[in-house]
Design a protein around this motif. Structure first.
Motif, PDB file in Angstrom:
ATOM      1  N   PHE A   1      28.295  41.886  23.986  1.00  0.00           N
ATOM      2  CA  PHE A   1      27.396  43.308  24.600  1.00  0.00           C
ATOM      3  C   PHE A   1      26.245  43.163  24.687  1.00  0.00           C
ATOM      4  N   ARG A   2      25.580  43.623  26.133  1.00  0.00           N
ATOM      5  CA  ARG A   2      24.235  42.802  26.385  1.00  0.00           C
ATOM      6  C   ARG A   2      23.637  44.041  26.626  1.00  0.00           C
ATOM      7  N   TRP A   3      21.463  44.072  26.034  1.00  0.00           N
ATOM      8  CA  TRP A   3      21.377  44.836  26.063  1.00  0.00           C
ATOM      9  C   TRP A   3      21.162  45.468  27.394  1.00  0.00           C
ATOM     10  N   LEU A   4      21.107  44.683  28.929  1.00  0.00           N
ATOM     11  CA  LEU A   4      20.575  45.331  29.731  1.00  0.00           C
ATOM     12  C   LEU A   4      21.347  44.873  31.170  1.00  0.00           C
ATOM     13  N   TRP A   5      21.013  43.791  31.348  1.00  0.00           N
ATOM     14  CA  TRP A   5      22.088  42.375  32.445  1.00  0.00           C
ATOM     15  C   TRP A   5      23.468  41.556  31.390  1.00  0.00           C
ATOM     16  N   PRO A   6      24.264  41.463  31.953  1.00  0.00           N
ATOM     17  CA  PRO A   6      24.855  42.791  33.506  1.00  0.00           C
ATOM     18  C   PRO A   6      25.006  44.035  32.648  1.00  0.00           C
ATOM     19  N   VAL A   7      25.149  45.497  33.377  1.00  0.00           N
ATOM     20  CA  VAL A   7      25.465  46.581  32.492  1.00  0.00           C
ATOM     21  C   VAL A   7      26.881  46.217  33.227  1.00  0.00           C
ATOM     22  N   VAL A   8      27.177  45.773  33.793  1.00  0.00           N
ATOM     23  CA  VAL A   8      28.997  46.219  34.179  1.00  0.00           C
ATOM     24  C   VAL A   8      29.490  44.585  34.246  1.00  0.00           C
ATOM     25  N   ARG A   9      30.887  44.607  33.447  1.00  0.00           N
ATOM     26  CA  ARG A   9      31.432  43.671  33.779  1.00  0.00           C
ATOM     27  C   ARG A   9      33.078  43.534  34.276  1.00  0.00           C
ATOM     28  N   ARG A  10      33.227  43.015  35.235  1.00  0.00           N
ATOM     29  CA  ARG A  10      34.972  43.137  35.732  1.00  0.00           C
ATOM     30  C   ARG A  10      36.035  42.733  34.554  1.00  0.00           C
ATOM     31  N   ASN A  11      36.805  43.721  34.990  1.00  0.00           N
ATOM     32  CA  ASN A  11      38.677  43.828  33.415  1.00  0.00           C
ATOM     33  C   ASN A  11      38.209  42.263  33.611  1.00  0.00           C
ATOM     34  N   ALA A  12      38.861  41.421  34.751  1.00  0.00           N
ATOM     35  CA  ALA A  12      39.333  40.187  34.726  1.00  0.00           C
ATOM     36  C   ALA A  12      38.197  39.025  33.826  1.00  0.00           C
ATOM     37  N   ASP A  13      37.485  39.846  33.134  1.00  0.00           N
ATOM     38  CA  ASP A  13      36.574  38.950  32.429  1.00  0.00           C
ATOM     39  C   ASP A  13      37.191  38.763  30.852  1.00  0.00           C
ATOM     40  N   PHE A  14      37.877  39.623  30.681  1.00  0.00           N
ATOM     41  CA  PHE A  14      38.033  39.834  29.429  1.00  0.00           C
ATOM     42  C   PHE A  14      39.296  39.597  29.423  1.00  0.00           C
ATOM     43  N   PRO A  15      39.669  38.488  28.010  1.00  0.00           N
ATOM     44  CA  PRO A  15      41.519  38.414  27.798  1.00  0.00           C
ATOM     45  C   PRO A  15      42.275  39.313  27.214  1.00  0.00           C
ATOM     46  N   ALA A  16      42.444  40.446  27.064  1.00  0.00           N
ATOM     47  CA  ALA A  16      42.691  41.060  27.001  1.00  0.00           C
ATOM     48  C   ALA A  16      43.482  42.140  28.209  1.00  0.00           C
ATOM     49  N   PHE A  17      42.930  42.587  29.337  1.00  0.00           N
ATOM     50  CA  PHE A  17      43.466  42.879  30.044  1.00  0.00           C
ATOM     51  C   PHE A  17      44.414  41.925  31.220  1.00  0.00           C
TER      52      PHE A  17
END
Length: 311
Positions: free
Chosen positions: A119-135
């Motif tokens: 989790f990030r407080w401000l940045w990056p606001v969103v991330r790509r799904n490919a960044d997550f190993p569950a995807f």
């Protein structure tokens, strides 16, 4: 019609009624105060609150099933820590669990190759799904079963892993999804009939990844879809639960235990074994698929989305 569905119907009819009264008040005027204008929504909301306040889980012992994934995962919003696990009995969620993939590299920290972003407080606001190993991880049938409901075609949105994105999710997106119905909350999903009045629901699946359709027979360990980020979610993960019927709006939660694993506690990392058989069969192939295979819709829904999804 059950009391829960009746309450949901009242609520959903109240929304256009309020819009109509506001329009009439702005044009020709409505006798009385603003309370008269919003009274339909008050009645609908109270009906749903009262019905779900007295909704409880099915009075049954835990059903032993196989795990719906393989590899290294961790649990969030687990019924091993509290019930209802997601803060509500609505939508059959009493014993629901969320799980996220945690590869071995995760131990090296959030910046390690293949690690799940934190989790990030401000940045990056969103991330790509490919960044997550569950995807894209394979999702498996937990028992020999029949597919009774499917839903596909909803997009996999970006993560909601920052404070601004989380505020947007909770205040705007979640409300809109609740008003649009349980299908929009679940995202792409599958419901399996395990027999003996037990049904397994898989939520937030990857768009276009379903390998089964309604009427198909599946075997334990068979790949039925892939993990996605559709519906009311903050990041790619699997929402899993058992119910005493196929409709989360009307039916109740049933406790489960995963064979060889039990029920992982919140933030507990577990290693799900490889399934003895895990074929990935195209929809309808080698099965008794229903003609057309069109997804069924849920006849009604209530506010109280799949709350407490993966943070």
């Amino acid at each position: 019609m059950s009391a829960r569905k009746l309450a949901v119907t009242v609520l959903r009819l109240s929304i256009p009624a309020v819009v109509l009264l506001i329009a009439l008040d702005l044009t020709v005027g409505v006798p009385g105060t603003w309370v008269v204008v919003i009274s339909p929504s008050i009645v609908g909301f109270l009906a749903v609150v009262l019905v779900h306040r007295f909704t409880r889980a099915a009075d049954r012992g835990p059903v032993e099933i196989a795990a719906p994934v393989t590899g290294r995962w961790s649990a969030l919003n687990s019924p091993a820590d509290r019930t209802p696990s997601h803060g509500t009995h609505a939508y059959g969620q009493t014993y629901a669990i969320d799980i996220v993939a945690e590869p071995a590299d995760q131990e090296g920290g959030a910046g390690s190759p293949g690690a799940r972003p934190g989790f990030r407080w401000l940045w990056p606001v969103v991330r790509r799904n490919a960044d997550f190993p569950a995807f894209g991880a394979p999702i498996l049938a937990v028992a020999d079963a029949t597919v009774v409901r499917t839903g596909d075609g909803q997009r996999d949105h970006l993560s909601r892993g920052s404070l601004p994105a989380l505020v947007y999710l909770m205040i705007v997106e979640a409300l809109v999804r609740e008003l649009m119905g349980v299908r929009r909350i679940l995202g792409n999903h599958v419901v399996l009939d395990l027999g003996d009045g037990t049904y397994a629901l898989y939520g937030h699946l990857q768009k276009g990844s379903l390998t089964v359709r309604e009427g198909d027979r599946v075997r334990t360990g068979q790949v039925i879809a892939r993990c996605g980020n559709s519906g009311n979610t903050t990041e790619p993960h699997l929402h899993f639960q058992l119910m005493d019927g196929p409709d989360p709006v009307a039916d109740r939660g049933v406790p489960f235990t995963w064979r060889g694993l039990g029920v992982p506690r919140n933030k507990e990392t577990f290693e799900a074994p490889e399934a003895p058989e895990a074929p990935e069969t195209p929809a309808g192939e080698g099965s008794e698929a229903l003609a057309g295979g069109a997804p069924k819709t849920f006849p009604g829904e209530a506010p109280g989305a799949l709350r407490g999804e993966a943070p």
